[in-house]
Design an enzyme around this catalytic site. Sequence first.
Site, PDB file in Angstrom:
ATOM      1  N   GLN A 138       0.856  -1.196  -0.021  1.00  0.00           N
ATOM      2  CA  GLN A 138      -0.108   0.079   0.091  1.00  0.00           C
ATOM      3  C   GLN A 138       0.915   1.395  -0.084  1.00  0.00           C
ATOM      4  O   GLN A 138       1.007   2.170  -1.020  1.00  0.00           O
ATOM      5  CB  GLN A 138      -0.802   0.098   1.234  1.00  0.00           C
ATOM      6  CG  GLN A 138      -1.860   1.193   1.388  1.00  0.00           C
ATOM      7  CD  GLN A 138      -2.849   1.299   2.385  1.00  0.00           C
ATOM      8  OE1 GLN A 138      -3.643   0.344   2.263  1.00  0.00           O
ATOM      9  NE2 GLN A 138      -2.952   1.987   3.431  1.00  0.00           N
ATOM     10  N   GLY A 196      25.606   2.083  32.023  1.00  0.00           N
ATOM     11  CA  GLY A 196      26.097   1.786  30.862  1.00  0.00           C
ATOM     12  C   GLY A 196      25.829   0.461  30.067  1.00  0.00           C
ATOM     13  O   GLY A 196      26.019   0.292  29.049  1.00  0.00           O
ATOM     14  N   THR A 222       5.194   5.305  14.470  1.00  0.00           N
ATOM     15  CA  THR A 222       4.893   5.918  13.219  1.00  0.00           C
ATOM     16  C   THR A 222       4.190   4.876  12.085  1.00  0.00           C
ATOM     17  O   THR A 222       3.811   5.465  11.313  1.00  0.00           O
ATOM     18  CB  THR A 222       6.432   6.250  12.653  1.00  0.00           C
ATOM     19  OG1 THR A 222       7.166   5.284  12.824  1.00  0.00           O
ATOM     20  CG2 THR A 222       6.910   7.669  13.374  1.00  0.00           C
ATOM     21  N   GLU A 232       1.253   2.024  11.061  1.00  0.00           N
ATOM     22  CA  GLU A 232      -0.165   1.708  11.226  1.00  0.00           C
ATOM     23  C   GLU A 232      -0.994   2.916  11.654  1.00  0.00           C
ATOM     24  O   GLU A 232      -1.724   2.967  12.706  1.00  0.00           O
ATOM     25  CB  GLU A 232      -0.440   0.589  12.136  1.00  0.00           C
ATOM     26  CG  GLU A 232       0.132  -0.699  11.615  1.00  0.00           C
ATOM     27  CD  GLU A 232      -0.851  -1.383  10.438  1.00  0.00           C
ATOM     28  OE1 GLU A 232      -1.825  -0.747  10.244  1.00  0.00           O
ATOM     29  OE2 GLU A 232      -0.152  -1.958   9.670  1.00  0.00           O
ATOM     30  N   ASP A 254       0.649   7.239  11.880  1.00  0.00           N
ATOM     31  CA  ASP A 254       1.453   7.968  12.967  1.00  0.00           C
ATOM     32  C   ASP A 254       0.793   8.265  14.178  1.00  0.00           C
ATOM     33  O   ASP A 254      -0.362   8.631  13.959  1.00  0.00           O
ATOM     34  CB  ASP A 254       2.095   9.098  12.039  1.00  0.00           C
ATOM     35  CG  ASP A 254       2.832   9.805  12.734  1.00  0.00           C
ATOM     36  OD1 ASP A 254       4.107   9.482  12.842  1.00  0.00           O
ATOM     37  OD2 ASP A 254       2.560  10.960  13.508  1.00  0.00           O
TER      38      ASP A 254
END
Lengths: 694, 694
Positions: free
Chosen positions: A161, A423, A444, A446, A448
């Site tokens: 798509q 760390g 972001t 399916e 945003d």
Amino acid sequence: MSSRADPRTTQLLEAPCRTVMRGSTSPMEDAAAERRKATFDSEELAAFLAEGKDNLLRREELVKLLSSQPWGDKTHRYFLTREQEYVCGLEAMVGMWKIMREQRMSMEDGIAMRSLAYFPGGLELHIGMFIPTILSQGTPEQQAKWMPLSNRLQVIGTYAQTELGHGTFVRGLQTVAVYDESARQFVVHSPCLESTKWWPGGLGKTATHVVLMARLFVKGRDYGPHAFVVQIRDLDTHLPLPGVTVGDIGPKMGYNSVDNGFLSFDHVRVPREAMLMRFAQVTEEGRYVPPPPDNQKASYATMVYVRATIVRDSGDFLSRAVTIATRYTAVRRQTASKLGEPEVQVLDYDNVQQTLLPLMARAFSFVFMGRSMMHMYNSFDAARARNDFVALPELHALSSGLKALCTDVTAAGIETCRRQCGGHGYLLASGLPTLFNSYVQNCTWEGDNSVMYLQTARYLIKSAMAAQAGKPLTGSAQYLSAASQQAGARCGVSSPADWCSPAHQLAALTRVAAQLVAQAAQVLARAGGGRLSFDGEAWNSSTVDLIRAARAHASLYLHQNFVDCVEAAAEQRELGDTTAAVLRQLVQLHGVSLLMEVAGDLQEGGYCTGRQAGMLREQQRALVYALRPNALALVDAFAYPDYQLNSALGRKDGNVYQALLDSARINPLNATPEGPAYKPVLQALLNPEVRSRM
Amino acid sequence: MSSRADPRTTQLLEAPCRTVMRGSTSPMEDAAAERRKATFDSEELAAFLAEGKDNLLRREELVKLLSSQPWGDKTHRYFLTREQEYVCGLEAMVGMWKIMREQRMSMEDGIAMRSLAYFPGGLELHIGMFIPTILSQGTPEQQAKWMPLSNRLQVIGTYAQTELGHGTFVRGLQTVAVYDESARQFVVHSPCLESTKWWPGGLGKTATHVVLMARLFVKGRDYGPHAFVVQIRDLDTHLPLPGVTVGDIGPKMGYNSVDNGFLSFDHVRVPREAMLMRFAQVTEEGRYVPPPPDNQKASYATMVYVRATIVRDSGDFLSRAVTIATRYTAVRRQTASKLGEPEVQVLDYDNVQQTLLPLMARAFSFVFMGRSMMHMYNSFDAARARNDFVALPELHALSSGLKALCTDVTAAGIETCRRQCGGHGYLLASGLPTLFNSYVQNCTWEGDNSVMYLQTARYLIKSAMAAQAGKPLTGSAQYLSAASQQAGARCGVSSPADWCSPAHQLAALTRVAAQLVAQAAQVLARAGGGRLSFDGEAWNSSTVDLIRAARAHASLYLHQNFVDCVEAAAEQRELGDTTAAVLRQLVQLHGVSLLMEVAGDLQEGGYCTGRQAGMLREQQRALVYALRPNALALVDAFAYPDYQLNSALGRKDGNVYQALLDSARINPLNATPEGPAYKPVLQALLNPEVRSRM
């Protein structure tokens, strides 16, 4: 360290070595001591969260099954090259698909295996989109043709798509499928660079077919995006078919075992039957038959389903990160006031526990929200079978906002957990970088997240307008009907502990949501010259306020659901008293930490005084202290096998330093003692004589 | 797309293709149009930021120089395996070192090249820590021995301090160096697993020597950590010396071109001269000579220097991310109200611009802060040469809090920028994932940020105590002297625009800092039973409030510095009027967005009303609108060459889609059309006959 030195040296070192090692407890002892502190039965909670002890046992069986497969071994997972990741990920996914079919496993088993193996592969969209789209949009003949091949993996599909130039704005897709009635074929074509399909998983080097979303033209008329099954590779050679350009789009932040791809067409002809014609049709002679009016709703339903699964997964991912960080900070000790005294467990630092425990509350809340979301979807699905779509707008609005909220919080939460590990959290062996880098795309894709929030906001503004017009509201936005009358209400909290009451919490969250919806409506009206408009410039220039409102609404719903689920479980005796008490503390902490985020808004609207807002901080501290002894037992209840977490820091037994060292030793960069840069770079520098002889 | 189809098909497609392509402007046109909107001279600002036009020209020369080196080509940078990254990173760093020495380049050129190439390698700590430590702590003889070898890269060193079990708590290090006076040697030994050195850059496969921090024992007495130069690899074979176990610790979230390593010793004897004896000494007969009292201060000075460079780099990294996101969102268009109308530039969505422009203000503020920090360090360094350490406590407190604040904001800011780029930001080709994954370690290394904030908090609490005792305060915390008198003061803002005044902004930020310091002192006193103690349980259980106070203090200082720098530059005519006007807007936006973060605190303390707090939102919107036309020109002023950003989305010319596609095409996974999984996995599935013949 093994001793190879002469006895005199050994003797010389004896006292100093004893000195520097004094006062330390082993991390395994710390882990065991932590578990003894718990006030409730972690296994009881684990069974409840897994919806039955059987499921926990099944999980163990599946771990055994997976880890005995050649492709299921995770020892070298963090060392793979991109190419190896792709090949091994595909192998693992094919392996799981075969096991499922051979052993006739349930879908639940499949989902569990996928989560345990945590190695997405090039079949993700074959299973997740290609097959479902054919099932939902294909005619019976089309299903009969494609399903057996798809199930046997004799064709592998994906769903194409998104294009280089268009993602969110689906109506803007530029790939065309033009019907040629003389040949009874469609001509599929990519007219410009931006129309190149871009992102579909499995498209790069795996898929032989795609469900292609292309703009349908019949007799010169544009009918917008429709779905076509298009073959892109030769089944004998796996080479792209003539007119097809296809490949992998390149390495990503994470998820590199999947070959997301690009695809363009140069005048490719496909038969009329390529179009999925269960709803819309094009007849042989070129007449377009539009889909029934409910078809739009059906495609909304699919989106709702996908978003509901994303909400469910957010609880899964956040709880994994919280498990790793809680286990590690409980056994990591750092800093003593005096040398030789026991050092402080990192989890005992105020800032660490006040970070991790509220996140743990979030993780639990998301788990419950995911479960409720799936229930809601399933009852909607049952209603839909009777052609009843009445629940859809509400479900669509909720699933959109919750998708955004849960993924935002989870992505940030995983990174927060990583940093609590100091760390060592930066090493892939900690498990957290991979978790973050593969998860963060949920924000972001399916839809945003900003677009998702705005879909919820649209629903809220419409509801607010209906309320103003005196129309009765139902569902999650019902509180907006009473909002204007209650604008003068004041918070009744008079001590920090008052903030624990669900009533106070929900009243305050409701108030903030109502206030932010009203503010957003005001901003929108001002931008629209007094009129509320739902698109165009006015809407686009009000999105900050609209998003704030949607987020507040989703937070309220999330918390209400957490309260309701825990109370229901306690009432129905699914949880023992001590377990229910601990979960209620988590619910309280969840509410308090949500309210701390909106302390400014609570005061701005005049609902809370500064003193009341300050009490939130005090109460968060009190709740975190109360929960602290149960920290390890609570994450144990998520019941993640070590195999699943694949984390040197998140090991259940606490043996973290040995695990780090073991993982370093097998790292391929250590394959030779002199290292891969010695011959090409270092030798000539370090030995100039060698260089001069060369 | 090239046309290979028959003319009839081409004709059939003509009209539909024209239809779907209507209304689009090219991204290059958008970029050009954006630049025409600017109200100021971007090149003037660029020259100012670069401290002279010459430096900009020099940057261009260096880009040419670097990109013409075989190791300087970035085309394939995002495709490297871990092993390739390590070898190529080392090669690049050796290459730059050689060029610097051959062309007798300045240190500034070296720093510029490092930033342009952005490819850290196994020499990072050789140059950054090994050489500086020998220079600062070695005797003249030791310097004469090691410096020529180090400069010619005939020995390569690193700095081995952190261990598996100890990072922050340096006094807890467990590696021992025991003096054997009979042999006039030290015995270096790792007595337990946790004492394994862990993390030093370049240690894994590159370094031949280390500056080893080990706990010194002389005649049974423990003198704590001291520095020793210890050889770990044979110079002829590059193999580890007897008794030395060394290797790479494994892949990390980022920064994988550097071989961070582990190291342990099994009774290794080194000569007495291995100890760096400029300050502390051990005589031949085994007498310990302690360092002069100022030595502790000297090591503080080193930390301050490192933190100052981290602050400077934060401006660099955040501005790169903001450049990429601003350029891309200015040319990315998505969604039109009607098909065929021009779609909206993503940067024109309210939520996008209100995210990016405040971050841009942050980036500018960090650039100015970094510059001031380096100036402050340099003047301290000059004073230190006269044995004047009076500025140290202030500088230490400031650099710690600012290190934490700037790295927190930069790390989160890079990820925020990445998400503003939507799905495409997830590709390595966008440049943003690598920026984030390599940057984020700044939050946990060189002092974990929570520890950094707490060092500032210690200074603040001490200052508050001194103020209470009526002692005069100097420096950044001076405002605490007047804090108690001003507790009744109220904010004087009466319109949104009032919030733009530096006086209002600084008064409010000062008030929040004073309030949070007072709150933290209260929490600390309560935890300590009425007494303010600076370590132990009371301190550890107050860290949330202490960190909040330190952050507010650092924010205030940061903003004050931004105001001062811009005003000074305007006054001295280093900036033209139009440029100064735009920078003043950025300063205003910076202050407003900082204040929005503490809107709750402003109200809680009774300083602001809800109405005043709400005006912050309105004013942020107004400032963002005002700055919007200059967005692209502002990021252009950072003057990052395309070579440096190496980002398909951050290209100056706007040709983003072509760049994405170009980068995908050369991706090694596309090396063969059928892909690497075809033979091993796919063929037998897709062609069962083939399988049956096998």
